[in-house]
Enzyme design. Structure first.
Site, PDB file in Angstrom:
ATOM      1  N   HIS A  63      56.107  41.994  45.406  1.00 49.16           N
ATOM      2  CA  HIS A  63      56.792  43.222  44.988  1.00 49.16           C
ATOM      3  C   HIS A  63      57.149  44.146  46.144  1.00 49.16           C
ATOM      4  CE1 HIS A  63      55.769  41.908  41.054  1.00 49.16           C
ATOM      5  NE2 HIS A  63      54.485  41.983  41.296  1.00 49.16           N
ATOM      6  N   LYS A 156      43.436  48.404  44.495  1.00 49.53           N
ATOM      7  CA  LYS A 156      42.865  48.570  43.161  1.00 49.53           C
ATOM      8  C   LYS A 156      41.804  49.660  43.232  1.00 49.53           C
ATOM      9  CE  LYS A 156      43.694  44.117  41.140  1.00 49.53           C
ATOM     10  NZ  LYS A 156      44.613  44.712  40.167  1.00 49.53           N
ATOM     11  N   ARG A 161      47.532  55.912  39.450  1.00 48.28           N
ATOM     12  CA  ARG A 161      48.432  54.784  39.282  1.00 48.28           C
ATOM     13  C   ARG A 161      49.832  55.296  39.607  1.00 48.28           C
ATOM     14  NH1 ARG A 161      49.739  52.220  33.363  1.00 48.28           N
ATOM     15  NH2 ARG A 161      50.587  50.232  34.092  1.00 48.28           N
ATOM     16  N   ARG A 166      59.117  55.577  50.002  1.00 48.10           N
ATOM     17  CA  ARG A 166      59.460  56.887  50.559  1.00 48.10           C
ATOM     18  C   ARG A 166      60.027  56.692  51.961  1.00 48.10           C
ATOM     19  NH1 ARG A 166      54.375  60.589  52.427  1.00 48.10           N
ATOM     20  NH2 ARG A 166      55.225  62.604  51.849  1.00 48.10           N
TER      21      ARG A 166
END
Ligand SMILES: O=C(O)[C@H](O)[C@@H](O)[C@H](O)[C@H](O)COP(=O)(O)O
Length: 583
Positions: A63, A156, A161, A166
């Site tokens: 991702h 984690k 969350r 940026r």
């Protein structure tokens, strides 16, 4: 169009549709790029999968890497041309600088190990080194982005969350008095993937940067919002764009990411490129102990990390100190450097890192000395894997090294084009030369390729190199020659069984290696023994057997070429790490 692409395409569309972005999308304007995905959940229930992969393969490799390539790739002439998009993304992959363990800080939430023991049926002694948190710094080797760090972070059991990319711009305005005025504030663009304080996906542009165009109808400006702060700024300091149609895709994609789902539109080529980019980092981290963190808000600032040149380290001392004993190391004496004798020459020995620190310092001292006395430092470097850490150390820590007055020569070369990965010059170039400011005229690769062929006697490459040495190096005596030694006792490209004396007075010769690539060019024993200082670097447990054997054999260069190294008036120093010395 798949889910993933529709979210991320927003990034590309923004880049494409904004005439303001093009001139500032480069190293001159961008301070750094941060791509972040923080989770509050743990890995419980997924350990059999997670423990094999860890945060890097689970989140960063797919991702976040995808976001990175889309943010930095050249814009395709047509966005819906997936082939072109893929081509441009692959270009970014091939320009990514190699990662090693200095480029990452890793952590593991404290309860993780117990979860591993339970779900994998391990004993209480079992310790998993799988990271559940990481901050990695990546550099892209393109003129447009040179020196601009891209930071990928995920973990984690963090405080919230949230996911965002940026882009922080440099602020070239020097504020003297009123620091609260708008142009003194940070300038940034945030692609906000949702959750966190804002809750919805949005693009935020600092008001002191520019006003985003609304060329399409897919995005609308939002002017009414709750009074929240986003990444250090009150929301009123940003122009905020939101998608007009609630693109379900966003919400769904985000939840997929948080659930760790792997399906996406990314092509196989893309996946492979990403896999092979991240693998060396994982290998180099294989024995690194992650910093343990409690999880949630209790983490405080213990996972903050800082960028120091090319290195990433945690900003604060660890609360949970892990000593080397946990790793089977031997604790207290680990930082000592030991001096002694080996084969009746000087020997320096230490743990690998300290040994490299010492060798680099010795090299710099020799360089400064030579430059002070004669204005030049002539250094000859070997191939092989052992000097890599040295090259990196020199490139990253020795900013006062007199590179301007240094000539770099090759001890030996494999007969392959200089651009091949096998080439000693290519390795030296990638790990050292391209990171330091040296004049092209002072870099001397061996001429192994002449007349479109490799190492042919009639082309007289060896003679040519010898002529360069005689012309440039005073009395053909290098100030420092760095050697390695192979398992069979070879050094440079001088192998057992080859008649080393047959080279007579020559300084450079074509030689044959028993291992591929067979043909080599090498400095001769004569050239090496004329040097003022010769360092032999031997590292790793796998060399222990050899080190023991060499300590027993008499000088016999035909069987053990390394034993032919006896500088006539110079000094020989063995640099042997504890692994090689003690096994
Ligand atoms: O081109 C080369 O391979 C060399 O210059 C060679 O002499 C090298 O120094 C030794 O083989 C040790 O290699 P390692 O450091 O990889 O063990």
């Amino acid at each position: 169009m798949s889910l993933h692409s529709s979210l991320i395409l927003a990034i590309v569309e923004r880049r494409e549709n904004s005439k303001h972005l093009d001139p500032i999308w480069n190293k001159h304007h961008i301070e750094r790029v941060e791509i972040v995905l923080k989770e509050t959940l743990d890995a419980k229930g997924r350990i059999p999968f997670y423990d094999q992969y860890g945060v890097i393969r689970d989140v960063i490799q797919n991702h976040l890497t995808e976001v990175m390539t889309l943010l930095t790739m050249e814009l395709p002439s047509n966005l819906s041309n997936t082939k072109e998009v893929l081509k441009n993304k692959l270009k970014i992959f091939s320009a990514l600088q190699h990662l090693d363990r200095n480029c990452a800080a890793i952590g593991q939430y404290q309860a993780y190990n117990a979860e591993v023991q339970e779900e994998l049926n391990k004993t209480k002694e079992h310790f998993s080194l799988t990271p559940t948190f990481t901050g990695v710094m990546v550099h892209i080797d393109l003129a447009q982005y040179e020196g601009m760090p891209v930071i990928l972070t995920s973990g984690k059991m963090l405080d919230e969350r949230v996911g965002y990319a940026r882009i922080m711009f440099k602020n070239d305005i020097f504020c003297i008095q009123s620091h609260s005025s708008v142009h003194c504030k940070p300038k940034q663009i945030v692609f906000y993937f949702g959750h966190g304080t804002l809750q919805y996906p949005a693009i935020l542009v600092s008001k002191n940067l520019f006003k985003p165009d609304l060329m399409d109808t897919e995005w609308k400006e939002v002017t009414e919002h709750k009074d929240v702060r986003v990444l250090g700024l009150p929301i009123s300091d940003y122009y905020v764009l939101m998608p007009t149609v609630e693109r379900e895709a966003y919400a769904e994609l985000i939840s997929h990411i948080f659930q760790g789902r792997k399906d996406s539109f990314i092509s196989a080529e893309n996946l492979l490129a990403s896999w092979s980019f991240w693998t060396p980092l994982l290998q180099s981290l294989a024995n690194t102990f992650p910093r343990l963190y409690p999880g949630g808000a209790d983490n405080g600032n213990m996972l903050d990390f800082k960028l120091l040149g090319r290195e990433v380290t945690f900003a604060n001392e660890a609360v949970v100190m892990v000593t080397q004993d946990h790793m089977g190391g031997s604790g207290a004496e680990s930082f000592q450097v030991m001096q002694g004798k080996y084969r009746s020459a000087d020997m320096v020995s230490a743990w690998p890192e300290e040994l490299i620190v010492r060798l680099a310092a010795d090299l710099q001292a020799a360089a400064e000395n030579a430059v002070r006395e004669g204005g030049r430092f002539h250094l000859a470097l070997s191939g092989g894997s052992s000097p890599l850490a040295l090259f990196q150390r020199l490139a990253r820590h020795h900013y006062s090294f007199p590179w301007r007055d240094t000539h770099v020569w090759m001890v030996d070369e494999r007969c392959v084009p200089l651009t091949e990965l096998d080439s000693n010059f290519r390795t030296l170039h990638d790990h050292l030369l391209k990171h330091v400011k040296m004049s092209y005229f002072n870099i001397h690769p061996m001429p192994v390729q002449m007349n479109q062929r490799l190492c042919v006697e009639e082309d007289s490459g060896a003679l040519l190199y010898e002529r360069d040495i005689t012309q440039l190096v005073n009395a053909s005596s290098f100030h420092f020659v760095l050697l390695g030694v192979g398992y069979d006792g070879h050094t440079a490209s001088l192998f057992p069984g080859s008649k080393l004396d047959a080279n007579g007075n020559s300084l450079v010769a074509l030689t044959e290696s028993p291992a591929k690539p067979h043909q080599r060019m090498s400095l001769t024993l004569k050239a090496i023994n004329q040097a003022q200082k010769v360092g032999v670097l031997v590292m790793g447990k796998s060399k222990h057997e050899l080190v023991t054997q060499l300590s027993r054999v008499k000088d016999n260069p035909n069987n053990w070429p390394i034993t032919g190294i006896r500088p006539t008036s110079g000094r020989l120093v063995w640099y042997i790490d504890y692994d090689a010395l003690l096994g």
